[in-house]
Design an enzyme around this catalytic site. Structure first.
Site, PDB file in Angstrom:
ATOM      1  CG  ASN A  10     -22.541 -48.427 -16.778  1.00 33.89           C
ATOM      2  OD1 ASN A  10     -22.474 -49.603 -17.118  1.00 33.89           O
ATOM      3  ND2 ASN A  10     -23.697 -47.768 -16.665  1.00 33.89           N
ATOM      4  CE  LYS A  12     -24.605 -46.216 -20.011  1.00 34.88           C
ATOM      5  NZ  LYS A  12     -25.602 -45.211 -20.234  1.00 34.88           N
ATOM      6  CG  HIS A  96     -27.523 -47.227 -14.706  1.00 35.75           C
ATOM      7  ND1 HIS A  96     -28.324 -46.826 -15.751  1.00 35.75           N
ATOM      8  CD2 HIS A  96     -26.351 -46.569 -14.852  1.00 35.75           C
ATOM      9  CE1 HIS A  96     -27.653 -45.965 -16.504  1.00 35.75           C
ATOM     10  NE2 HIS A  96     -26.445 -45.786 -15.976  1.00 35.75           N
ATOM     11  N   GLY A 172     -26.057 -39.976 -21.572  1.00 35.62           N
ATOM     12  CA  GLY A 172     -25.936 -40.263 -22.999  1.00 35.62           C
ATOM     13  C   GLY A 172     -26.473 -39.170 -23.907  1.00 35.62           C
TER      14      GLY A 172
HETATM   15  C1  PEP Z   1     -24.218 -43.853 -17.267  1.00 37.54           C
HETATM   16  O1  PEP Z   1     -25.084 -44.420 -17.910  1.00 37.54           O
HETATM   17  O2  PEP Z   1     -23.886 -44.295 -16.156  1.00 37.54           O
HETATM   18  C2  PEP Z   1     -23.617 -42.668 -17.854  1.00 37.54           C
HETATM   19  C3  PEP Z   1     -23.142 -41.787 -17.059  1.00 37.54           C
HETATM   20  O3  PEP Z   1     -23.631 -42.582 -19.233  1.00 37.54           O
HETATM   21  P1  PEP Z   1     -22.957 -41.405 -20.130  1.00 37.54           P
HETATM   22  O4  PEP Z   1     -21.631 -41.067 -19.495  1.00 37.54           O
HETATM   23  O5  PEP Z   1     -22.798 -42.015 -21.466  1.00 37.54           O
HETATM   24  O6  PEP Z   1     -23.887 -40.259 -20.074  1.00 37.54           O
END
Ligand code: PEP
Length: 249
Positions: A10, A12, A96, A172
């Site tokens: 993802n 983003k 999400h 994150g």
């Molecule tokens: C996400 O936002 O789908 C995610 C898993 O982010 P991260 O891997 O950066 O924690």
């Protein structure tokens, strides 16, 4: 038999035109070394076309990060499932936690988006997950199973629906639940899916998401009922993403 693994990235709101180099890099790695799982990259809408083109001739699928519940109409700035399918996407992420938090999306909204995705032949990746406060209150399983029930579209099957369990506090942050906690929550999700779908619930993929990186991927991906990962930050660089893909057996 456990469903085949899926490692989904993802991106983003990250990536510019030059980022297509990461897909070319990933494609080269996958051509050189066979992988045991399915691989999906969900770039921002601006990059879908170039990523679809770059991924041609490889096993990399491209998906969207969200879709509107309607297929077209007066919805400035939104993107529909029909448009994603038209561009060559195979999947779309819905619900999400960043959409739920930033855009106030409810379970009913997510259900409508997932239904739109299925109507266009896309696989809906439905995200669920508890906040830190809900976890501290011991409500993780209640929250997650209730989100699944509320977001689950009619016509969901093991082939067109994926659940991504993403604890909000792990996204994150570099923090992850323990493997035992992941196992407990994924077992509860599996039971909920079997209650909703019967036998198909055993074949529906359940991804873990939240701070997955090459160094913790093996540990998380070998937990019972974890059928892959939804990866944010570590999906942006082909080298890191490859480290996670390689850990999926
Ligand atoms: C996400 O936002 O789908 C995610 C898993 O982010 P991260 O891997 O950066 O924690």
């Amino acid at each position: 038999m456990a469903p085949k693994g899926l490692i989904a990235g993802n991106w983003k709101m990250n990536g510019l035109r030059a980022s297509v180099a990461e897909i070319e890099d990933l494609k080269a790695r996958m051509a050189a070394t066979p992988v045991a799982c399915d691989v999906l990259v969900c770039p921002p809408a601006t990059l879908i076309c170039s990523f679809v083109k770059a991924a041609q001739g490889s096993a990399i699928s491209i998906g969207g990060q969200d879709c509107h519940a309607a297929l077209n109409g007066a919805h400035t700035g939104d993107i529909s499932a029909q448009m994603l399918a038209d561009l060559g996407c195979s999947h779309v992420i819905v619900g999400h936690s960043e959409r739920r938090a930033d855009h106030g999306e409810s379970d009913a909204d997510v259900q409508a988006k997932a239904a739109a995705a299925l109507s266009q032949g896309l696989v809906a990746i439905i995200c669920v997950g508890e906040t830190e406060a809900e976890r501290d209150d011991g409500r993780t399983i209640d929250v997650v199973t209730s989100q699944i029930r509320g977001s689950f579209p009619d016509g969901a099957t093991a082939d067109n629906t994926v659940i991504a369990y993403e604890p909000v506090w792990a996204i994150g942050t570099g923090r992850t639940p323990t493997p035992a906690d992941v196992a407990e929550t994924h077992a509860a999700i599996r039971a909920e899916l079997v209650a909703l779908m019967g036998e198909q619930g055993n074949r529906t993929r359940i991804l873990y998401g939240g701070s997955v990186k090459p160094s913790n991927a093996s540990e998380l991906l070998t937990v019972a009922n974890v059928n892959g990962a939804l990866v944010g930050g570590a999906s942006l660089k082909a080298e890191d993403f490859w480290g996670i893909i390689s850990a999926c057996q």
